[in-house]
Write an enzyme that holds these catalytic residues in place. Structure first.
Site, PDB file in Angstrom:
ATOM      1  N   ASP A   1       0.841  -1.176  -0.107  1.00 13.51           N
ATOM      2  CA  ASP A   1       0.102  -0.014  -0.087  1.00 13.51           C
ATOM      3  C   ASP A   1       0.963   1.213   0.018  1.00 13.51           C
ATOM      4  O   ASP A   1       1.856   1.246   0.627  1.00 13.51           O
ATOM      5  CB  ASP A   1      -1.003   0.093   1.239  1.00 13.51           C
ATOM      6  CG  ASP A   1      -1.993   0.966   1.176  1.00 13.51           C
ATOM      7  OD1 ASP A   1      -2.335   1.460  -0.024  1.00 13.51           O
ATOM      8  OD2 ASP A   1      -2.709   1.220   2.173  1.00 13.51           O
TER       9      ASP A   1
ATOM     10  N   ASN B   1     -10.948  -2.463  -5.353  1.00 16.96           N
ATOM     11  CA  ASN B   1     -10.286  -1.490  -6.086  1.00 16.96           C
ATOM     12  C   ASN B   1     -10.925  -1.178  -7.348  1.00 16.96           C
ATOM     13  O   ASN B   1     -10.520  -0.094  -8.124  1.00 16.96           O
ATOM     14  CB  ASN B   1      -8.965  -2.129  -6.117  1.00 16.96           C
ATOM     15  CG  ASN B   1      -7.862  -1.924  -4.887  1.00 16.96           C
ATOM     16  OD1 ASN B   1      -7.117  -2.755  -4.971  1.00 16.96           O
ATOM     17  ND2 ASN B   1      -8.020  -0.974  -3.986  1.00 16.96           N
TER      18      ASN B   1
HETATM   19  C1  IPE Z   1      -5.460  -2.570  -0.202  1.00 15.43           C
HETATM   20  O1  IPE Z   1      -5.046  -1.263  -0.197  1.00 15.43           O
HETATM   21  C2  IPE Z   1      -5.432  -3.432  -1.407  1.00 15.43           C
HETATM   22  C3  IPE Z   1      -4.152  -3.556  -1.777  1.00 15.43           C
HETATM   23  C4  IPE Z   1      -2.909  -3.085  -1.634  1.00 15.43           C
HETATM   24  C5  IPE Z   1      -4.275  -4.243  -3.415  1.00 15.43           C
HETATM   25  P1  IPE Z   1      -6.306  -0.173  -0.334  1.00 15.43           P
HETATM   26  O2  IPE Z   1      -5.395   1.033  -0.781  1.00 15.43           O
HETATM   27  O3  IPE Z   1      -7.097  -0.321  -1.327  1.00 15.43           O
HETATM   28  O4  IPE Z   1      -6.768  -0.041   1.120  1.00 15.43           O
HETATM   29  P2  IPE Z   1      -7.833   0.893   1.752  1.00 15.43           P
HETATM   30  O5  IPE Z   1      -8.885   1.459   0.839  1.00 15.43           O
HETATM   31  O6  IPE Z   1      -6.757   2.117   2.044  1.00 15.43           O
HETATM   32  O7  IPE Z   1      -8.497   0.187   2.889  1.00 15.43           O
HETATM   33  C1  IPE Z   2      -1.721   0.107  -3.277  1.00 14.20           C
HETATM   34  O1  IPE Z   2      -1.390   1.612  -3.272  1.00 14.20           O
HETATM   35  C2  IPE Z   2      -1.645  -0.548  -4.685  1.00 14.20           C
HETATM   36  C3  IPE Z   2      -3.213  -0.826  -4.810  1.00 14.20           C
HETATM   37  C4  IPE Z   2      -4.117  -0.848  -4.285  1.00 14.20           C
HETATM   38  C5  IPE Z   2      -3.607  -1.384  -6.195  1.00 14.20           C
HETATM   39  P1  IPE Z   2      -2.600   2.877  -3.434  1.00 14.20           P
HETATM   40  O2  IPE Z   2      -2.983   2.964  -4.870  1.00 14.20           O
HETATM   41  O3  IPE Z   2      -3.618   2.002  -2.484  1.00 14.20           O
HETATM   42  O4  IPE Z   2      -2.062   3.927  -2.891  1.00 14.20           O
HETATM   43  P2  IPE Z   2      -2.445   4.940  -1.649  1.00 14.20           P
HETATM   44  O5  IPE Z   2      -2.844   4.129  -0.780  1.00 14.20           O
HETATM   45  O6  IPE Z   2      -3.580   5.621  -2.545  1.00 14.20           O
HETATM   46  O7  IPE Z   2      -1.298   6.067  -1.371  1.00 14.20           O
HETATM   47 MG    MG Z   3      -4.123   2.525  -0.537  1.00 10.93          MG
END
Ligand code: IPE
Ligand code: IPE
Ligand code: MG
Length: 255
Positions: free
Chosen positions: A36, A84
């Protein structure tokens, strides 16, 4: 990192940790990562979010190398959740194409290292056919590898996995008095996979976000503020050192 005080034991700084800084025992059998912070990494640099995802590739590969260094036999990486899809269409499209091209570019390298690649998640209509094809090719290519199993959680949701297991129970005609934990576990996506000993989540978020809900019942959780694109094996080694200081009780008492 985590809830523990900083390491004041005079140990090496985290940026110079190597595999030999990690005690040989206990090494977690299964480490799962919530990758993340890609979007925030990009935003801090004035870049589009997609650049953060692209930069996350190096982190993923280095984490796998680190797991191999420590002889961790199972690793699971959360790459795309069932939630997502709520992201802007452009970002979702990018992530689909990115995961496809990552497989094409990296599968031979992973294969040569003895990594078995598998995918956990729903193969529903939203996942482009060509992405599914690349996933299947990577799985077929690496299926005999035994050094390490890398499971990519893709279009994965812990609740969806449990729903799918319940559907299988019903389809198999299992009567209520035969439904137990074993019956459910054997219908999860990969019943042969041990539960994670250690879960690492980056970017300072302290939540599970629908990751491996059944399997995390007794996992040790380590949270790191590092944004995923900056994650390197040293962070994995540090997380394992935290893990080694934990006392696992499974509801019992420590002797
Ligand atoms: C969790 O991260 C999913 C992945 C890393 C693929 P998110 O960024 O989607 O989670 P939330 O929305 O902050 O809980
Ligand atoms: C994790 O990084 C990757 C996926 C969930 C695909 P994010 O895209 O959630 O990055 P932040 O949390 O918005 O910084
Ligand atoms: Mg994230």
């Amino acid at each position: 990192m985590g809830f523990e005080p900083a390491d004041v034991s005079g140990g090496p700084r985290r940026d110079v940790l190597t595999a030999t800084d990690v005690a040989p025992d206990p090494i977690p059998v299964h480490v799962a990562c919530v990758m993340d912070g890609n979007g925030r990494w990009a935003a801090r640099r004035g870049l589009p979010r997609t650049e953060g995802h692209a930069a996350g590739e190096a982190a993923l590969l280095d984490a796998v190398e680190g797991a191999l260094d420590l002889r961790i036999p199972w690793i699971t990486m959360y790459a795309f959740s069932t939630e997502n899809w709520r992201r802007p269409a452009d970002e979702v499209r990018y992530l689909m194409g990115f995961n496809e091209s990552l497989l094409v570019r990296r599968r031979d390298e992973l294969h040569e290292k003895g990594v078995r690649i598998r995918f956990a998640g729903r193969r529903d209509w939203r996942v482009p056919r060509r992405v599914l094809r690349r996933m299947d090719e990577s799985t077929a290519l690496t299926k005999h590898n035994r050094r390490c199993t890398l499971t990519m959680a893709f279009n994965y949701g812990g609740r969806a996995e449990i729903v799918d297991a319940v559907r299988k129970l019903v389809a198999d005609g299992i009567p209520p008095n035969k439904i137990n934990e074993k019956a459910i576990r054997s219908r999860l996506y990969f019943p042969d996979q041990p539960d994670p000993d250690l879960v690492v989540r980056t970017s300072g978020e302290h939540r599970i976000s629908n990751f491996l809900l059944w399997q995390l019942a007794y996992s040790e959780l380590v949270f790191d503020d590092v944004l995923w694109p900056d994650f390197r094996r040293t962070h994995l080694f540090e997380a394992v050192r935290h893990y080694q200081r934990r006392q696992r009780r499974y509801g019992g008492v420590t002797q």
